[in-house]
Design a protein around this motif. Structure first.
Motif, PDB file in Angstrom:
ATOM      1  N   GLN A  35      -1.221 -11.668  -4.707  1.00 56.25           N
ATOM      2  CA  GLN A  35      -0.864 -13.153  -4.990  1.00 56.25           C
ATOM      3  C   GLN A  35       0.285 -13.052  -6.223  1.00 56.25           C
ATOM      4  OE1 GLN A  35      -4.009 -15.934  -4.753  1.00 56.25           O
ATOM      5  NE2 GLN A  35      -4.758 -15.179  -2.927  1.00 56.25           N
ATOM      6  N   LEU A  36      -0.386 -12.400  -7.245  1.00 58.40           N
ATOM      7  CA  LEU A  36       0.498 -12.311  -8.464  1.00 58.40           C
ATOM      8  C   LEU A  36       1.992 -11.736  -8.171  1.00 58.40           C
ATOM      9  CD1 LEU A  36      -2.161 -11.353 -10.963  1.00 58.40           C
ATOM     10  CD2 LEU A  36      -1.089 -13.788 -10.926  1.00 58.40           C
TER      11      LEU A  36
ATOM     12  N   SER B 205      -6.674  -8.985  -3.407  1.00 59.85           N
ATOM     13  CA  SER B 205      -6.081 -10.083  -2.805  1.00 59.85           C
ATOM     14  C   SER B 205      -5.299 -10.826  -4.244  1.00 59.85           C
ATOM     15  CB  SER B 205      -6.956 -11.082  -2.266  1.00 59.85           C
ATOM     16  OG  SER B 205      -6.602 -12.279  -1.924  1.00 59.85           O
ATOM     17  N   SER B 206      -5.916 -11.152  -5.242  1.00 62.57           N
ATOM     18  CA  SER B 206      -5.254 -11.614  -6.336  1.00 62.57           C
ATOM     19  C   SER B 206      -4.127 -10.935  -6.819  1.00 62.57           C
ATOM     20  CB  SER B 206      -6.381 -11.794  -7.637  1.00 62.57           C
ATOM     21  OG  SER B 206      -7.554 -12.605  -7.235  1.00 62.57           O
TER      22      SER B 206
ATOM     23  N   ALA C  14     -11.246  -8.999  -3.455  1.00 61.60           N
ATOM     24  CA  ALA C  14     -11.190 -10.154  -4.163  1.00 61.60           C
ATOM     25  C   ALA C  14      -9.698  -9.945  -5.287  1.00 61.60           C
ATOM     26  CB  ALA C  14     -12.106 -10.890  -4.706  1.00 61.60           C
ATOM     27  N   GLN C  15      -9.993  -8.836  -5.982  1.00 61.98           N
ATOM     28  CA  GLN C  15      -9.156  -8.446  -6.916  1.00 61.98           C
ATOM     29  C   GLN C  15      -7.854  -8.123  -6.373  1.00 61.98           C
ATOM     30  OE1 GLN C  15     -10.860  -5.075  -9.180  1.00 61.98           O
ATOM     31  NE2 GLN C  15     -12.467  -6.440 -10.105  1.00 61.98           N
TER      32      GLN C  15
ATOM     33  N   LYS D 292       0.399  -2.464  -6.813  1.00 58.15           N
ATOM     34  CA  LYS D 292      -0.606  -2.656  -5.681  1.00 58.15           C
ATOM     35  C   LYS D 292      -0.965  -1.719  -4.876  1.00 58.15           C
ATOM     36  CE  LYS D 292       2.972  -4.809  -2.913  1.00 58.15           C
ATOM     37  NZ  LYS D 292       3.311  -6.005  -1.959  1.00 58.15           N
TER      38      LYS D 292
END
Length: 222
Positions: free
Chosen positions: A66-67, A62-63, A59-60, A29
């Motif tokens: 979360q992953l 944020s995903s 959005a990518q 990240k």
């Protein structure tokens, strides 16, 4: 007068970081965030990037975040599950258990072998098979009702003499009144003496051999 922005060095640095991350086979990240910030720093204010694409990039990210969180949580669950399994195995020491895989080690002493019937049978037979698949003993049974049944086996083989010590497999065959084969399970009852925690699982050590924790069907206090 239009502002002239030199993006060569910073973009190259970001690209280098990206290439390094991809060359290592992973993109964290921090790498993703570096690319995103570098893009913002090097946008021409007179000609900004497409806001739709930028929103998709956010959005990518944020995903991705979360992953990472899900992965961390799964790691904690696996660790907790392993500790619970370890405690469960240790708590069985000194207790009587029933294993349902039919495998056992004969040490020359009498032992309890059994079977589970899902429905009433008209004929039931028990057989002790050696490592070569040869039937070494046939144990007479009388109980044919549904449920669990156990027999005290003295270790006698087909010829009436005690079988040699070693590993064996208990096989159960049950038929109904129409000579149809019924579902059965071979059972071995023993007392747990210790626990071996090896790489392939938690093995319960008993007077009838070793059993994986997953093959224990029931536990009783002596």
């Amino acid at each position: 007068m239009s502002a002239i922005i030199d993006t060569t060095n910073t973009t190259a640095a970001a690209s280098g970081s990206f290439a390094q991350a991809m060359g290592a086979g992973t993109m964290g990240k921090e790498d993703f965030l570096l690319l995103l910030v570098t893009q913002l720093q090097n946008q021409d204010p007179m000609n900004p990037e497409d806001p739709t694409e930028f929103t998709a990039q956010l959005a990518q990210f944020s995903s991705l975040e979360q992953l990472f969180e899900v992965n961390n949580n799964l790691g904690e669950v696996v660790t907790s599950s392993g500790e619970m399994e370890r405690l469960s195995a240790l708590s069985m020491i000194g207790k009587e258990v029933v294993a349902d895989n039919g495998q056992f080690r004969f040490s020359g002493e009498p032992m309890k072998l059994g079977y589970r019937l899902e429905s009433e049978a008209s004929d039931v037979s028990l057989h002790v098979i050696d490592g070569n698949g040869v039937n070494k003993a046939s144990i007479p049974v009388q109980e044919t009702a549904a449920g669990e049944h156990f027999i005290d086996w003295d270790g006698s083989g087909l010829d009436g003499n005690p079988l040699p010590e070693g590993d064996y497999q208990l096989v159960v065959k049950a038929l109904n009144a129409q000579d149809e084969i019924l579902p059965t399970e071979a059972l071995v009852k023993s007392t747990i003496r210790g626990v071996d925690m090896r790489g392939d699982g938690h093995w319960l050590v008993s007077d009838a051999g070793e059993f994986l924790l997953g093959h224990i069907a029931s536990v009783r206090d002596l």
